[in-house]
Design a protein around this motif. Structure first.
Motif, PDB file in Angstrom:
ATOM      1  N   ARG A 284       2.430   3.429 -11.043  1.00 28.34           N
ATOM      2  CA  ARG A 284       2.833   2.603  -9.909  1.00 28.34           C
ATOM      3  C   ARG A 284       3.734   1.436 -10.304  1.00 28.34           C
ATOM      4  NH1 ARG A 284       0.097   3.950  -5.132  1.00 28.34           N
ATOM      5  NH2 ARG A 284      -1.897   4.974  -5.415  1.00 28.34           N
TER       6      ARG A 284
ATOM      7  N   GLY B 283      -7.136   6.412   4.087  1.00 26.55           N
ATOM      8  CA  GLY B 283      -6.209   6.616   2.977  1.00 26.55           C
ATOM      9  C   GLY B 283      -5.632   8.020   2.889  1.00 26.55           C
TER      10      GLY B 283
ATOM     11  N   ILE C 214      -4.310  -5.305  -2.056  1.00 24.10           N
ATOM     12  CA  ILE C 214      -4.925  -4.031  -2.445  1.00 24.10           C
ATOM     13  C   ILE C 214      -4.740  -3.852  -3.942  1.00 24.10           C
ATOM     14  CG2 ILE C 214      -5.023  -1.530  -2.114  1.00 24.10           C
ATOM     15  CD1 ILE C 214      -3.832  -1.723   0.515  1.00 24.10           C
TER      16      ILE C 214
ATOM     17  N   HIS D 296      -2.401   7.474   8.701  1.00 21.95           N
ATOM     18  CA  HIS D 296      -3.432   7.767   7.701  1.00 21.95           C
ATOM     19  C   HIS D 296      -4.802   7.383   8.240  1.00 21.95           C
ATOM     20  CE1 HIS D 296       0.152   7.692   5.157  1.00 21.95           C
ATOM     21  NE2 HIS D 296      -0.536   8.361   4.270  1.00 21.95           N
TER      22      HIS D 296
ATOM     23  N   PHE E  35       6.841   1.450   4.705  1.00 22.20           N
ATOM     24  CA  PHE E  35       6.222   0.666   5.776  1.00 22.20           C
ATOM     25  C   PHE E  35       7.347   0.002   6.555  1.00 22.20           C
ATOM     26  CE2 PHE E  35       2.920  -0.175   2.293  1.00 22.20           C
ATOM     27  CZ  PHE E  35       2.071   0.840   2.712  1.00 22.20           C
TER      28      PHE E  35
ATOM     29  N   LYS F 117      -4.680  -1.268  -6.879  1.00 22.15           N
ATOM     30  CA  LYS F 117      -4.491   0.190  -7.008  1.00 22.15           C
ATOM     31  C   LYS F 117      -4.412   0.536  -8.490  1.00 22.15           C
ATOM     32  CE  LYS F 117      -1.627   0.665  -2.816  1.00 22.15           C
ATOM     33  NZ  LYS F 117      -0.331   1.155  -2.283  1.00 22.15           N
TER      34      LYS F 117
ATOM     35  N   GLU G 179       5.695   4.280  -1.747  1.00 18.85           N
ATOM     36  CA  GLU G 179       5.453   5.260  -2.802  1.00 18.85           C
ATOM     37  C   GLU G 179       6.540   6.315  -2.796  1.00 18.85           C
ATOM     38  OE1 GLU G 179       1.168   6.563  -4.241  1.00 18.85           O
ATOM     39  OE2 GLU G 179       1.699   7.528  -2.377  1.00 18.85           O
TER      40      GLU G 179
ATOM     41  N   GLY H   1      -5.521   7.687  -1.229  1.00 16.55           N
ATOM     42  CA  GLY H   1      -6.314   6.472  -1.094  1.00 16.55           C
ATOM     43  C   GLY H   1      -7.360   6.280  -2.181  1.00 16.55           C
TER      44      GLY H   1
ATOM     45  N   GLU I  59       4.228   3.603   9.637  1.00 11.74           N
ATOM     46  CA  GLU I  59       4.495   4.185   8.321  1.00 11.74           C
ATOM     47  C   GLU I  59       5.438   5.353   8.528  1.00 11.74           C
ATOM     48  OE1 GLU I  59       1.475   4.519   5.074  1.00 11.74           O
ATOM     49  OE2 GLU I  59       0.095   4.374   6.750  1.00 11.74           O
TER      50      GLU I  59
ATOM     51  N   SER J 121       0.341  -6.952  -2.032  1.00 13.02           N
ATOM     52  CA  SER J 121      -0.068  -7.620  -0.797  1.00 13.02           C
ATOM     53  C   SER J 121      -0.260  -6.576   0.289  1.00 13.02           C
ATOM     54  CB  SER J 121       0.946  -8.677  -0.384  1.00 13.02           C
ATOM     55  OG  SER J 121       2.207  -8.109  -0.303  1.00 13.02           O
ATOM     56  N   LEU J 122      -1.261  -6.795   1.114  1.00 12.43           N
ATOM     57  CA  LEU J 122      -1.543  -5.881   2.222  1.00 12.43           C
ATOM     58  C   LEU J 122      -0.514  -6.140   3.322  1.00 12.43           C
ATOM     59  CD1 LEU J 122      -4.022  -3.902   3.089  1.00 12.43           C
ATOM     60  CD2 LEU J 122      -4.408  -5.704   4.745  1.00 12.43           C
ATOM     61  N   VAL J 123       0.180  -5.091   3.720  1.00  9.35           N
ATOM     62  CA  VAL J 123       1.269  -5.236   4.695  1.00  9.35           C
ATOM     63  C   VAL J 123       0.742  -4.949   6.094  1.00  9.35           C
ATOM     64  CG1 VAL J 123       3.499  -4.302   5.392  1.00  9.35           C
ATOM     65  CG2 VAL J 123       2.947  -4.526   2.964  1.00  9.35           C
TER      66      VAL J 123
ATOM     67  N   PRO K  16       6.239  -3.935  -0.955  1.00 12.51           N
ATOM     68  CA  PRO K  16       5.294  -5.047  -0.786  1.00 12.51           C
ATOM     69  C   PRO K  16       5.303  -5.892  -2.073  1.00 12.51           C
ATOM     70  CG  PRO K  16       4.284  -2.967  -0.120  1.00 12.51           C
ATOM     71  CD  PRO K  16       5.600  -2.615  -0.758  1.00 12.51           C
TER      72      PRO K  16
ATOM     73  N   PHE L 146       1.833  -3.483   8.748  1.00  9.30           N
ATOM     74  CA  PHE L 146       2.990  -2.687   9.168  1.00  9.30           C
ATOM     75  C   PHE L 146       2.900  -2.260  10.633  1.00  9.30           C
ATOM     76  CE2 PHE L 146       0.119   0.129   6.744  1.00  9.30           C
ATOM     77  CZ  PHE L 146      -0.240   1.032   7.731  1.00  9.30           C
TER      78      PHE L 146
HETATM   79  P1  AMP Z   1      -0.916   5.037  -1.268  1.00  7.72           P
HETATM   80  O1  AMP Z   1      -1.849   5.894  -2.062  1.00  7.72           O
HETATM   81  O2  AMP Z   1      -0.361   3.902  -2.041  1.00  7.72           O
HETATM   82  O3  AMP Z   1       0.159   5.849  -0.588  1.00  7.72           O
HETATM   83  O4  AMP Z   1      -1.773   4.434  -0.077  1.00  7.72           O
HETATM   84  C1  AMP Z   1      -2.380   5.239   0.915  1.00  7.72           C
HETATM   85  C2  AMP Z   1      -2.325   4.528   2.253  1.00  7.72           C
HETATM   86  O5  AMP Z   1      -3.001   3.263   2.192  1.00  7.72           O
HETATM   87  C3  AMP Z   1      -0.909   4.181   2.718  1.00  7.72           C
HETATM   88  O6  AMP Z   1      -0.260   5.260   3.296  1.00  7.72           O
HETATM   89  C4  AMP Z   1      -1.221   3.054   3.712  1.00  7.72           C
HETATM   90  O7  AMP Z   1      -1.704   3.562   4.921  1.00  7.72           O
HETATM   91  C5  AMP Z   1      -2.317   2.303   2.994  1.00  7.72           C
HETATM   92  N1  AMP Z   1      -1.708   1.263   2.136  1.00  7.72           N
HETATM   93  C6  AMP Z   1      -1.368   1.401   0.836  1.00  7.72           C
HETATM   94  N2  AMP Z   1      -0.793   0.280   0.356  1.00  7.72           N
HETATM   95  C7  AMP Z   1      -0.751  -0.603   1.374  1.00  7.72           C
HETATM   96  C8  AMP Z   1      -0.256  -1.942   1.519  1.00  7.72           C
HETATM   97  N3  AMP Z   1       0.278  -2.609   0.508  1.00  7.72           N
HETATM   98  N4  AMP Z   1      -0.365  -2.511   2.741  1.00  7.72           N
HETATM   99  C9  AMP Z   1      -0.928  -1.855   3.778  1.00  7.72           C
HETATM  100  N5  AMP Z   1      -1.413  -0.599   3.702  1.00  7.72           N
HETATM  101  C10 AMP Z   1      -1.334   0.032   2.522  1.00  7.72           C
END
Ligand code: AMP
Length: 361
Positions: A107, A216, A145, A213, A257, A147, A268, A155, A190, A183-185, A122, A187
């Motif tokens: 990532r 996740g 978040i 989603h 987003f 990760k 991603e 997720g 998506e 940071s949590l967006v 983000p 949005f």
């Molecule tokens: P990812 O595995 O990073 O694609 O995350 C899976 C899902 O979690 C995303 O499609 C979003 O719905 C949510 N998500 C991930 N990162 C964020 C973030 N920074 N802000 C808000 N929602 C997020």
């Protein structure tokens, strides 16, 4: 010397899930054979492939034998070790490249690559210890978040953090591994765009789509996106730039987003077919899977235009039990992945519901 692989050639696919299965089906339609390599037996793609190898990705002798048996190699998920791909590349073309895989595998590398193109993400920071997590939270603020840097999907390996008091607990929850804090967006929507790039550098994109989603995991994809045309055009442009910058031969899905002021942040990238492109099987002249096969074999890219609008719904876990009702529904296109065991959170199939004609060009 022509660089196009003629029908009858063998495409090697690392990974044996539903993405490999649907790729093998599309390859067969164009007269190509697929050889699937993965550690799993009885996997969705192995039911379809002309030949299979069941071995760990670290079994270099098996990997070399596979490389010798295929005309080009590709992958259907990002967690294949880069060293496996590099070993194949010693003798056999690998499309997309090892570099494209490496960028999407981690990532922090992925985000730095995207930011390096001048494309926003983000706010994020690398985390490798409790003290760096505290420092990262000063960059991102709360909520955020955490990760894991690698091996996260659907997720998994993600923990939401609402306040400084939760930081250390989150660090334990992800297994005290290399990570990023984001940071949590808040949005508005998506969006994802799937871009294909051919051996001749031509780029073709599918319509920007809206993704929803749940827990996740992708639940629905609606094509086209209901975003304003300038926002959809911006997302398309971002996907094209990323495909170019990866020097891609294959597909890349770019998940984004859209925030309330209309600006777009990349979440991603995945250099392979993507769940948010399954609707293209039923709604486009050339599906993402056929496009993928065209790119890796060196064929010209096909027409990504859609003939119908569509909504794709994943059948996750016990959702699949409604297969018979869906099969009887007019305009519903049912796709099942042949997985014997139904588990909570497992993608068992999907249904695409078509509506005609397209609402916009
Ligand atoms: P990812 O595995 O990073 O694609 O995350 C899976 C899902 O979690 C995303 O499609 C979003 O719905 C949510 N998500 C991930 N990162 C964020 C973030 N920074 N802000 C808000 N929602 C997020």
């Amino acid at each position: 010397m022509t660089r196009v692989l003629a029908p009858g050639a063998t495409i090697g696919i690392l990974g044996s899930g539903q993405l490999g299965r649907m790729t093998a089906m599309a390859a067969a339609e164009l007269g190509y054979r697929c050889h699937v390599f993965s550690p799993e037996e009885n996997a969705p793609a192995k039911e379809i492939a002309a030949s299979c190898t069941t071995a760990p990705y670290s079994d270099i002798a098996a990997v070399r034998a596979f490389a010798g048996a295929v005309d080009v190699a590709t992958f259907e998920f990002e967690n294949v070790p880069a060293s496996t791909l590099s070993a194949i590349f010693e003798t056999t073309p690998v499309r997309p490249s090892v570099r494209a895989l490496q960028i999407s595998q981690e990532r922090a590398v992925e985000k730095a690559f995207v930011n390096g193109l001048g494309i926003a993400t983000p706010r994020w920071a690398k985390v490798s210890s409790p003290s760096s997590l505290v420092a990262a939270s000063a960059e991102t603020g709360f909520p955020a978040i955490l990760k894991t840097a690698r091996f996260g999907y659907d997720g998994k390996g993600q923990v939401r953090i609402d306040s400084p008091a939760d930081l250390i607990d989150a660090w334990h929850q992800i297994g005290e591994r290399e990570a990023i804090l984001e940071s949590l967006v808040e949005f508005e929507r998506e969006i994802s765009v799937i871009a294909a790039r051919g051996l001749d550098s031509e780029v073709a994109t599918y319509a920007a789509v809206d993704n929803v989603h749940r827990d996740g995991i992708l639940h629905t994809t609606t094509a086209p996106s209901a975003a304003a045309p300038d926002v959809a055009a911006a997302t398309d442009g971002i996907a094209r730039r990323i495909a170019e910058a990866l020097d891609l031969v294959g597909l890349v899905a770019v998940e984004m987003f859209v925030v309330p002021d209309g600006s777009v942040l990349v979440n991603e990238i995945a250099p392979r077919p993507h769940n948010s492109g399954h609707w293209t099987i039923d709604a486009c002249a050339v599906s993402q899977f056929e496009q993928f096969v065209r790119a890796v074999t060196g064929l010209p890219l096909g027409d990504p235009a859609r003939h119908s609008d569509a909504t794709m719904t994943n059948l996750i876990g016990r959702d699949v039990e409604s297969w018979e009702a869906i099969a009887g529904e007019k305009g519903a296109c049912l796709h099942l992945y042949g997985k014997a065991e139904t588990r909570a959170g497992r993608k068992m199939g999907h249904v695409t519901r078509l509506s005609r004609p397209p609402s916009s060009p």
